[in-house]
Design a protein around this motif. Structure first.
Motif, PDB file in Angstrom:
ATOM      1  N   PRO A  61       0.798  -1.238   0.000  1.00 16.13           N
ATOM      2  CA  PRO A  61       0.000   0.000   0.000  1.00 16.13           C
ATOM      3  C   PRO A  61       0.824   1.279   0.000  1.00 16.13           C
ATOM      4  O   PRO A  61       0.420   2.269  -0.618  1.00 16.13           O
ATOM      5  CB  PRO A  61      -0.852  -0.126   1.267  1.00 16.13           C
ATOM      6  CG  PRO A  61      -0.200  -1.174   2.093  1.00 16.13           C
ATOM      7  CD  PRO A  61       0.461  -2.105   1.128  1.00 16.13           C
ATOM      8  N   GLY A  62       1.989   1.277   0.686  1.00 20.26           N
ATOM      9  CA  GLY A  62       2.803   2.491   0.691  1.00 20.26           C
ATOM     10  C   GLY A  62       3.316   2.843  -0.691  1.00 20.26           C
ATOM     11  O   GLY A  62       3.270   4.011  -1.108  1.00 20.26           O
ATOM     12  N   THR A  63       3.791   1.856  -1.420  1.00 19.83           N
ATOM     13  CA  THR A  63       4.267   2.084  -2.787  1.00 19.83           C
ATOM     14  C   THR A  63       3.134   2.523  -3.691  1.00 19.83           C
ATOM     15  O   THR A  63       3.271   3.446  -4.515  1.00 19.83           O
ATOM     16  CB  THR A  63       4.904   0.800  -3.344  1.00 19.83           C
ATOM     17  OG1 THR A  63       5.982   0.401  -2.487  1.00 19.83           O
ATOM     18  CG2 THR A  63       5.418   1.003  -4.757  1.00 19.83           C
ATOM     19  N   TRP A  64       1.979   1.882  -3.551  1.00 17.37           N
ATOM     20  CA  TRP A  64       0.810   2.219  -4.361  1.00 17.37           C
ATOM     21  C   TRP A  64       0.381   3.664  -4.103  1.00 17.37           C
ATOM     22  O   TRP A  64       0.070   4.403  -5.037  1.00 17.37           O
ATOM     23  CB  TRP A  64      -0.316   1.260  -4.029  1.00 17.37           C
ATOM     24  CG  TRP A  64      -1.494   1.314  -4.940  1.00 17.37           C
ATOM     25  CD1 TRP A  64      -1.726   0.578  -6.068  1.00 17.37           C
ATOM     26  CD2 TRP A  64      -2.642   2.185  -4.792  1.00 17.37           C
ATOM     27  NE1 TRP A  64      -2.936   0.926  -6.632  1.00 17.37           N
ATOM     28  CE2 TRP A  64      -3.518   1.901  -5.873  1.00 17.37           C
ATOM     29  CE3 TRP A  64      -3.007   3.147  -3.865  1.00 17.37           C
ATOM     30  CZ2 TRP A  64      -4.735   2.559  -6.035  1.00 17.37           C
ATOM     31  CZ3 TRP A  64      -4.217   3.810  -4.027  1.00 17.37           C
ATOM     32  CH2 TRP A  64      -5.064   3.515  -5.110  1.00 17.37           C
ATOM     33  N   ARG A  65       0.373   4.060  -2.824  1.00 10.96           N
ATOM     34  CA  ARG A  65      -0.016   5.429  -2.465  1.00 10.96           C
ATOM     35  C   ARG A  65       0.924   6.440  -3.103  1.00 10.96           C
ATOM     36  O   ARG A  65       0.467   7.448  -3.678  1.00 10.96           O
ATOM     37  CB  ARG A  65      -0.018   5.575  -0.943  1.00 10.96           C
ATOM     38  CG  ARG A  65      -0.129   7.021  -0.460  1.00 10.96           C
ATOM     39  CD  ARG A  65      -0.016   7.096   1.055  1.00 10.96           C
ATOM     40  NE  ARG A  65      -1.339   7.174   1.657  1.00 10.96           N
ATOM     41  CZ  ARG A  65      -1.564   7.161   2.976  1.00 10.96           C
ATOM     42  NH1 ARG A  65      -0.541   7.028   3.808  1.00 10.96           N
ATOM     43  NH2 ARG A  65      -2.789   7.262   3.443  1.00 10.96           N
ATOM     44  N   GLN A  66       2.222   6.223  -3.015  1.00 10.28           N
ATOM     45  CA  GLN A  66       3.180   7.169  -3.598  1.00 10.28           C
ATOM     46  C   GLN A  66       2.985   7.307  -5.101  1.00 10.28           C
ATOM     47  O   GLN A  66       3.012   8.427  -5.645  1.00 10.28           O
ATOM     48  CB  GLN A  66       4.608   6.705  -3.290  1.00 10.28           C
ATOM     49  CG  GLN A  66       4.990   6.802  -1.818  1.00 10.28           C
ATOM     50  CD  GLN A  66       6.354   6.218  -1.532  1.00 10.28           C
ATOM     51  OE1 GLN A  66       7.011   5.662  -2.425  1.00 10.28           O
ATOM     52  NE2 GLN A  66       6.797   6.324  -0.289  1.00 10.28           N
ATOM     53  N   ARG A  67       2.772   6.189  -5.786  1.00  8.69           N
ATOM     54  CA  ARG A  67       2.594   6.238  -7.237  1.00  8.69           C
ATOM     55  C   ARG A  67       1.308   6.975  -7.612  1.00  8.69           C
ATOM     56  O   ARG A  67       1.296   7.810  -8.523  1.00  8.69           O
ATOM     57  CB  ARG A  67       2.567   4.820  -7.805  1.00  8.69           C
ATOM     58  CG  ARG A  67       2.517   4.812  -9.339  1.00  8.69           C
ATOM     59  CD  ARG A  67       2.552   3.414  -9.908  1.00  8.69           C
ATOM     60  NE  ARG A  67       1.365   2.653  -9.554  1.00  8.69           N
ATOM     61  CZ  ARG A  67       1.352   1.609  -8.749  1.00  8.69           C
ATOM     62  NH1 ARG A  67       2.473   1.175  -8.183  1.00  8.69           N
ATOM     63  NH2 ARG A  67       0.229   0.964  -8.482  1.00  8.69           N
ATOM     64  N   GLU A  68       0.211   6.703  -6.897  1.00  4.27           N
ATOM     65  CA  GLU A  68      -1.060   7.354  -7.207  1.00  4.27           C
ATOM     66  C   GLU A  68      -1.003   8.856  -6.951  1.00  4.27           C
ATOM     67  O   GLU A  68      -1.535   9.650  -7.735  1.00  4.27           O
ATOM     68  CB  GLU A  68      -2.180   6.720  -6.374  1.00  4.27           C
ATOM     69  CG  GLU A  68      -2.577   5.334  -6.840  1.00  4.27           C
ATOM     70  CD  GLU A  68      -3.244   5.347  -8.198  1.00  4.27           C
ATOM     71  OE1 GLU A  68      -4.176   6.159  -8.383  1.00  4.27           O
ATOM     72  OE2 GLU A  68      -2.828   4.574  -9.073  1.00  4.27           O
ATOM     73  N   ARG A  69      -0.378   9.240  -5.861  1.00  2.00           N
ATOM     74  CA  ARG A  69      -0.304  10.666  -5.555  1.00  2.00           C
ATOM     75  C   ARG A  69       0.617  11.395  -6.525  1.00  2.00           C
ATOM     76  O   ARG A  69       0.353  12.550  -6.894  1.00  2.00           O
ATOM     77  CB  ARG A  69       0.145  10.858  -4.111  1.00  2.00           C
ATOM     78  CG  ARG A  69      -0.907  10.401  -3.111  1.00  2.00           C
ATOM     79  CD  ARG A  69      -0.607  10.814  -1.695  1.00  2.00           C
ATOM     80  NE  ARG A  69      -1.729  10.511  -0.823  1.00  2.00           N
ATOM     81  CZ  ARG A  69      -1.773  10.801   0.475  1.00  2.00           C
ATOM     82  NH1 ARG A  69      -0.741  11.413   1.030  1.00  2.00           N
ATOM     83  NH2 ARG A  69      -2.832  10.497   1.198  1.00  2.00           N
TER      84      ARG A  69
END
Length: 312
Positions: A290-298
């Motif tokens: 989730p942390g990696t996914w959040r950074q990419r989406e933002r």
């Protein structure tokens, strides 16, 4: 809270009124794809709405409300194929109230909605590209349009709150009417009115963090475990626990995109006992933690914002 209310609230839809416009022909307005949902209603006169082909234009008549789902560019004008201006240029030309008593004038309202996250996308995807809601003399739609038009005639304290609430009413009336009458309504909407499933679905949506089990949901529905599982799969196309997991992941994605919650707080909000359990479940569904996914989406959202500002 019923499921439609839950989806609309979680979608965090925000309304904005372009204008109440009085325009004599020729007039035309071009609306771009960045608007998630547009709302158009003619108070007096006539207008037409079309996408690429003016020959397929939809007539806008007094008392009707037309919703346009975001995506393609669309146009509204005094006649199909009319020259259409960008919103800023249109407002500059037609921003001042024209001769409203002119028999040639069209009085119309335009509103726009932005939806947040995957819950909002789910609401929009449930709608056809164009939805027209026709009102009758005693229909609440006509009353809301009248109130909205009157509110836009003057400037009053807290006016934006009034406009947002009136647009909210029109939006809910239009979406509710479309889903009620549509054979293509999403499965969760149709299942929510099934007396065998409605209470269980409502419980899951009201408290997604609860450690639900199939026997517990079956007891809420007044069915045996086997009967509940069978009816649920027939209605929603997936097993109860699969539906619960998909709903939790939908909420998690929206939290990760839009909130400043820590991963531990997101895990608690969507029903995982620890951030490690949440991270493992999220990675199984999305391929990334989730942390990696959040950074990419933002980062992608920031890039889209910069592109929009550069184009405006």
């Amino acid at each position: 809270m019923d499921l439609l209310s839950d989806h609309l609230i979680r979608a965090r839809a925000t309304g904005a009124v372009f204008a109440r416009t009085v325009a004599e022909p020729p007039w035309g307005l071009r609306l771009g794809p960045s608007i998630h949902l547009s709302l158009h209603t003619v108070v007096r006169g006539r207008g037409y709405l079309w996408f690429d082909r003016p020959a397929d234009a939809v007539e806008l008549v007094p008392g009707d409300v037309t919703l346009v789902r975001g995506g393609p560019i669309h146009h509204i004008g005094h006649e199909p194929g009319a020259e259409c201006l960008e919103p800023a240029e249109f407002r500059a030309r037609h921003g001042r109230a024209g001769p409203e008593d002119s028999p040639r004038a069209t009085v119309f309202l335009c509103g726009a909605y932005q939806f947040s996250g995957d819950v909002g996308s789910g609401v929009l995807e449930a709608l056809p590209p164009v939805t027209t809601l026709s009102s009758t003399i005693d229909d609440p739609v006509r009353e809301v349009i009248t109130l909205l038009s009157r509110e836009l005639l003057r400037t009053e304290p807290a006016q934006q709150i009034m406009l947002d609430r009136l647009l909210d009413l029109l939006l809910v009336l239009a979406i509710r009417s479309d889903l009620r009458d549509s054979a293509a309504a999403p499965r969760w909407y149709r299942a929510s009115s099934d007396p065998r499933l409605g209470a269980a679905l409502q419980a899951v949506h009201e408290n997604p963090a609860h450690p639900w089990t199939v026997p517990e949901l079956a007891a809420i529905s007044g069915l045996s475990r086997a009967a509940f599982a069978r009816v649920f799969r027939e209605a929603l196309g997936q097993a109860p626990m699969q539906y619960l997991t998909e709903w939790r992941m939908t909420l998690a994605r929206d939290h990760l995109r839009g909130d400043d919650l820590t991963l531990t707080q997101v895990a608690d909000a969507v029903g995982y006992g620890s951030p490690f359990a949440f991270a493992a479940a999220f990675r199984r569904h999305h391929g990334d933690p989730p942390g990696t996914w959040r950074q990419r989406e933002r980062a992608a959202a920031q890039a889209r914002l910069l592109t929009t500002h550069a184009d405006s």
